[in-house]
Design an enzyme around this catalytic site. Structure first.
Site, short mmCIF file in Angstrom:
data_model
loop_
_atom_site.label_atom_id
_atom_site.label_comp_id
_atom_site.label_asym_id
_atom_site.label_seq_id
_atom_site.Cartn_x
_atom_site.Cartn_y
_atom_site.Cartn_z
N HIS A 34 47.19 -90.74 -23.77
CA HIS A 34 47.34 -90.08 -25.03
C HIS A 34 48.43 -89.15 -25.28
O HIS A 34 49.37 -88.75 -24.46
CB HIS A 34 45.89 -89.69 -25.45
CG HIS A 34 45.52 -88.64 -24.79
ND1 HIS A 34 46.17 -87.22 -24.29
CD2 HIS A 34 44.50 -88.48 -23.56
CE1 HIS A 34 45.78 -86.72 -23.10
NE2 HIS A 34 44.53 -87.26 -23.19
N GLY A 36 48.51 -86.16 -25.42
CA GLY A 36 48.78 -84.86 -24.45
C GLY A 36 49.70 -85.13 -23.20
O GLY A 36 50.25 -84.48 -22.96
N HIS A 37 49.33 -86.72 -22.56
CA HIS A 37 50.02 -86.94 -21.49
C HIS A 37 51.44 -86.95 -22.16
O HIS A 37 52.52 -86.58 -21.22
CB HIS A 37 49.63 -88.38 -21.03
CG HIS A 37 48.14 -88.31 -20.66
ND1 HIS A 37 47.14 -88.86 -21.11
CD2 HIS A 37 47.56 -87.55 -19.50
CE1 HIS A 37 46.07 -88.73 -20.32
NE2 HIS A 37 46.29 -88.03 -19.27
N GLN A 61 36.66 -87.08 -7.72
CA GLN A 61 36.30 -86.03 -8.53
C GLN A 61 35.20 -86.47 -9.69
O GLN A 61 34.94 -85.33 -10.59
CB GLN A 61 37.63 -85.66 -9.31
CG GLN A 61 38.21 -86.50 -10.38
CD GLN A 61 39.73 -86.30 -10.81
OE1 GLN A 61 40.52 -86.58 -10.10
NE2 GLN A 61 39.75 -85.56 -12.00
N GLN A 148 47.17 -77.40 -20.36
CA GLN A 148 46.51 -76.39 -20.73
C GLN A 148 44.97 -76.61 -20.84
O GLN A 148 43.94 -75.89 -20.73
CB GLN A 148 47.01 -75.35 -21.81
CG GLN A 148 46.49 -74.18 -22.26
CD GLN A 148 46.14 -73.19 -21.08
OE1 GLN A 148 47.02 -73.01 -20.14
NE2 GLN A 148 45.06 -72.63 -21.02
N ASP A 150 42.97 -78.54 -19.83
CA ASP A 150 42.10 -78.44 -18.31
C ASP A 150 42.51 -76.98 -17.63
O ASP A 150 43.14 -77.24 -16.55
CB ASP A 150 42.45 -79.69 -17.45
CG ASP A 150 41.88 -80.95 -18.32
OD1 ASP A 150 40.67 -80.96 -18.56
OD2 ASP A 150 42.77 -81.94 -18.18
O1 PAF Z 1 43.55 -83.97 -15.11
C1 PAF Z 1 43.59 -85.28 -14.53
O2 PAF Z 1 43.81 -86.27 -15.35
C2 PAF Z 1 43.22 -85.33 -13.27
O3 PAF Z 1 42.27 -84.56 -12.83
C3 PAF Z 1 44.27 -85.46 -12.35
C4 PAF Z 1 45.11 -84.15 -12.32
C5 PAF Z 1 45.31 -86.65 -12.40
C6 PAF Z 1 43.84 -85.76 -10.61
O4 PAF Z 1 43.05 -86.95 -10.56
#
Ligand code: PAF
Length: 288
Positions: A34, A36-37, A61, A148, A150
């Site tokens: 999105h 943000g990325h 995770q 930021q 996260d």
């Molecule tokens: O923020 C994320 O999308 C994930 O936690 C990451 C840093 C890619 C690790 O899987």
């Protein structure tokens, strides 16, 4: 732009680029890209000569009752976004590539991972720090870019880099928001229309907190009560936590007498959203 799936291939390409003396930037993602990325990729593009994006939904995770299976995956549209943004290399490994055998080696940052999201998602940060260490070792970049939004993840990763003497520079980029203030997130697409409307209250609560603090209110209890009141305007919002913590240690504060992280998590239906601002009363902006 190249898309590669194997560790050997990404290592080969990056080492060629490194020999040319290029500065390599890395944006780790779980896909469902999105704005943000895109903003992370653009920052990487400006600061580096060669930009690598990883797309990997990391199973370690996610907790057993979390959304690993239903997490949105669409490599084709993510690749289009990367290409348009000027990314050089997309690394999209499989779970088998990243975890070829039962994983016995974990990277775990203590203390910082116990509070906020860590208290509600046991094992989450261990999965993040482990996969980031693997990815950093594979991609071998000079810099890595995180959002930021996260905030706890960014603080945990920075601490891991310092504790393990890892040479990579970590860059934290500001949260990108929709026009009503909602932080952009891959999980926003799960929201039903009414939930989406109410979700803007999350950022509204944070801005109320900042306004009050800037007017001189420094009692954390009062600020949290004000945020609870804002979130209480929607019956759809179930707060998970609303906290004001020391920006470095993530320990709870009673008064805002130093740079603080104001962080919250809430559920809207089945969707869990997080947001935060940094409150440093010596500087003017809430998002750094
Ligand atoms: O923020 C994320 O999308 C994930 O936690 C990451 C840093 C890619 C690790 O899987």
């Amino acid at each position: 732009m190249q898309i590669v799936k194997t560790i050997a291939e990404v290592r080969r390409l990056v080492s060629t680029v490194r020999q040319e003396g290029k500065r390599i930037g890395f944006v780790p993602t779980m896909g469902a890209l999105h704005n943000g990325h895109v903003s992370l990729m653009k920052t990487a593009r400006k600061q580096c000569d060669y930009v690598v994006v990883s797309i990997f939904v990391n199973p370690t995770q996610f907790g057993p009752s979390e959304d690993f299976e239903k997490y949105p995956r669409n490599l084709d549209s993510d690749a289009i976004t990367c290409r348009k943004t000027g990314v050089d290399l997309v690394f999209a490994p499989s779970v088998k590539d990243m975890y070829p055998r039962e994983n016995w080696t974990w990277v775990e940052v203590e203390n910082l991972t116990k509070s906020l999201c860590g208290a509600h998602r046991p094992g989450h940060f261990r999965g993040v720090t482990t996969v980031c260490t693997k990815l950093f070792n594979i991609v071998d970049s000079d810099m890595a870019f995180f959002g930021q939004k996260d905030a706890q993840q960014a603080i945990v990763i920075r601490r891991m880099m310092a504790d393990l003497h890892l040479p990579l520079e970590i860059v934290i980029c500001p949260t990108v928001r929709e026009s009503d203030g909602l932080a952009v997130s891959s999980r926003n697409q799960y929201l039903k229309p009414t939930e989406r409307k109410d979700a803007s209250l999350l950022y509204h609560a944070l801005t109320i907190c900042e306004d009050l603090a800037r007017k001189g209110e420094n009692r954390v209890k009062v600020l949290i009560a004000a945020m609870q009141q804002v979130l209480g305007r929607s019956v759809a919002i179930e707060p998970e936590y609303i906290q004001i913590v020391d920006l470095d240690t993530l320990e709870p504060l009673e008064t805002i007498d130093r740079p603080a992280l104001v962080a919250l998590a809430a559920r809207l239906g089945t969707t869990r959203l997080i947001d935060n601002i940094i409150l440093d009363l010596n500087v003017s902006s809430g998002d750094v």
